[in-house]
Scaffold this motif. Sequence first.
Motif, PDB file in Angstrom:
ATOM      1  N   ALA A   1       0.899  -1.013  -0.131  1.00  0.00           N
ATOM      2  CA  ALA A   1       0.101  -0.070  -0.048  1.00  0.00           C
ATOM      3  C   ALA A   1       0.993   1.248   0.086  1.00  0.00           C
ATOM      4  CB  ALA A   1      -0.849  -0.092   1.331  1.00  0.00           C
ATOM      5  N   ASN A   2       0.454   2.156  -0.643  1.00  0.00           N
ATOM      6  CA  ASN A   2       1.278   3.606  -0.512  1.00  0.00           C
ATOM      7  C   ASN A   2       1.011   4.363   0.349  1.00  0.00           C
ATOM      8  OD1 ASN A   2      -1.172   4.802  -1.196  1.00  0.00           O
ATOM      9  ND2 ASN A   2      -0.448   5.377  -3.393  1.00  0.00           N
ATOM     10  N   ALA A   3       1.728   5.336   0.807  1.00  0.00           N
ATOM     11  CA  ALA A   3       1.363   6.171   2.138  1.00  0.00           C
ATOM     12  C   ALA A   3       0.091   6.626   2.214  1.00  0.00           C
ATOM     13  CB  ALA A   3       2.445   7.337   2.110  1.00  0.00           C
ATOM     14  N   LEU A   4      -0.613   7.165   1.047  1.00  0.00           N
ATOM     15  CA  LEU A   4      -2.209   7.771   1.041  1.00  0.00           C
ATOM     16  C   LEU A   4      -2.887   6.753   1.716  1.00  0.00           C
ATOM     17  CD1 LEU A   4      -3.273  10.414   1.339  1.00  0.00           C
ATOM     18  CD2 LEU A   4      -3.720  10.329  -1.293  1.00  0.00           C
ATOM     19  N   ALA A   5      -2.911   5.763   0.844  1.00  0.00           N
ATOM     20  CA  ALA A   5      -3.813   4.349   1.144  1.00  0.00           C
ATOM     21  C   ALA A   5      -3.485   4.070   2.789  1.00  0.00           C
ATOM     22  CB  ALA A   5      -3.455   3.081   0.087  1.00  0.00           C
ATOM     23  N   ASP A   6      -2.319   3.864   3.080  1.00  0.00           N
ATOM     24  CA  ASP A   6      -2.159   3.508   4.641  1.00  0.00           C
ATOM     25  C   ASP A   6      -2.939   4.484   5.284  1.00  0.00           C
ATOM     26  OD1 ASP A   6      -1.008   1.294   6.238  1.00  0.00           O
ATOM     27  OD2 ASP A   6       0.393   2.937   6.908  1.00  0.00           O
ATOM     28  N   ALA A   7      -2.640   6.070   4.936  1.00  0.00           N
ATOM     29  CA  ALA A   7      -3.321   6.918   5.867  1.00  0.00           C
ATOM     30  C   ALA A   7      -4.801   6.887   5.869  1.00  0.00           C
ATOM     31  CB  ALA A   7      -2.752   8.409   5.421  1.00  0.00           C
ATOM     32  N   LEU A   8      -5.510   6.693   4.691  1.00  0.00           N
ATOM     33  CA  LEU A   8      -6.783   6.329   4.447  1.00  0.00           C
ATOM     34  C   LEU A   8      -7.432   5.356   5.219  1.00  0.00           C
ATOM     35  CD1 LEU A   8      -9.276   7.208   2.831  1.00  0.00           C
ATOM     36  CD2 LEU A   8      -8.855   5.486   1.181  1.00  0.00           C
ATOM     37  N   HIS A   9      -6.566   4.297   5.858  1.00  0.00           N
ATOM     38  CA  HIS A   9      -7.021   3.026   6.260  1.00  0.00           C
ATOM     39  C   HIS A   9      -6.655   3.138   7.730  1.00  0.00           C
ATOM     40  CE1 HIS A   9      -7.797   1.676   2.243  1.00  0.00           C
ATOM     41  NE2 HIS A   9      -8.950   1.450   2.807  1.00  0.00           N
ATOM     42  N   SER A  10      -6.220   4.354   8.170  1.00  0.00           N
ATOM     43  CA  SER A  10      -5.365   4.327   9.625  1.00  0.00           C
ATOM     44  C   SER A  10      -6.446   4.269  10.826  1.00  0.00           C
ATOM     45  CB  SER A  10      -4.852   5.682   9.681  1.00  0.00           C
ATOM     46  OG  SER A  10      -5.380   6.776   9.663  1.00  0.00           O
TER      47      SER A  10
END
Length: 291
Positions: free
Chosen positions: A139-148
């Motif tokens: 997962a890229n950084a923004l996908a990881d942040a989206l599902h944080s």
Amino acid sequence: MDDGTHSDTAEELGRFLRAHRERLSPADAGLPGTGRRRVPGLRRDEVAALAGVSSSYYVRLEQGRASRPSHRVLGAVARALRLGEEDVRRLHRLARPATRRTEPPARVERVAPHLRHLIEGWTGTPALVVGRVQDVLAANALADALHSDFAERDNILRMLFLDPAAEAFHRDAERARRRAVADLQRIAADTPDDPRVLRIVGELSVRSGEFRALWARERARVPPCEVKRVRHSAVGDIELRYEALGVRSAPGQQLIVLQAEPDSPSADALALLGSIAAPGVPRRQDPAPGG
């Protein structure tokens, strides 16, 4: 040449499974009561759900039509039927009367370096790669942040069924769960002996009553997800266009790309989320497949 021995053994296997299935009550198997039943014991779909296999595959097994079920499948069925040691040995003899075969090693899924590098370069677009049983492989950084908001982000099915955050995050969590189960049922029908499939189905069947109920149903077609509506605790509601693209170099893997409409409130929320997750890094809307 078939001298009738195989068909006799198949019939005996069917009688054996039916007898043990009919002697178990839902309470014995840890299932909630469902009122008065027309037949004794568990239904076939309930045994299938407890064993972590598809209903159609268990029917074939009980009818003696499954082609050499693996030891893992037989072990799961034995646990579902609460078989003792002697009955477990008999189940294996009936289901696999010929010579033993070597079990294939579990497949390890990895993301190609070039694909990982590609999604990491999309700083303004959430993107992730999932495996055949919806393991999050990259997962890229923004996908990881989206599902944080989720405690663990290793498997989509676990996130949907085992993490309380799913109810608040997904605007239609029930639909998301039905779609995820339908995808898993399709994989399970194609590869019923896959150890990874058996493990995830077995785990979720034990830990989630909602998963057991959905898994026990016949597989239904779920319309493709074109728009994903979520609510993140830090930035509020976000509406994203959803694309799931097959990875030709790794059959079974999917590249999932989530895009906000340009100049929309969702795009602003996504940009804000990116600045919170990685302050000081410029964010931009990247061109991506499907956009």
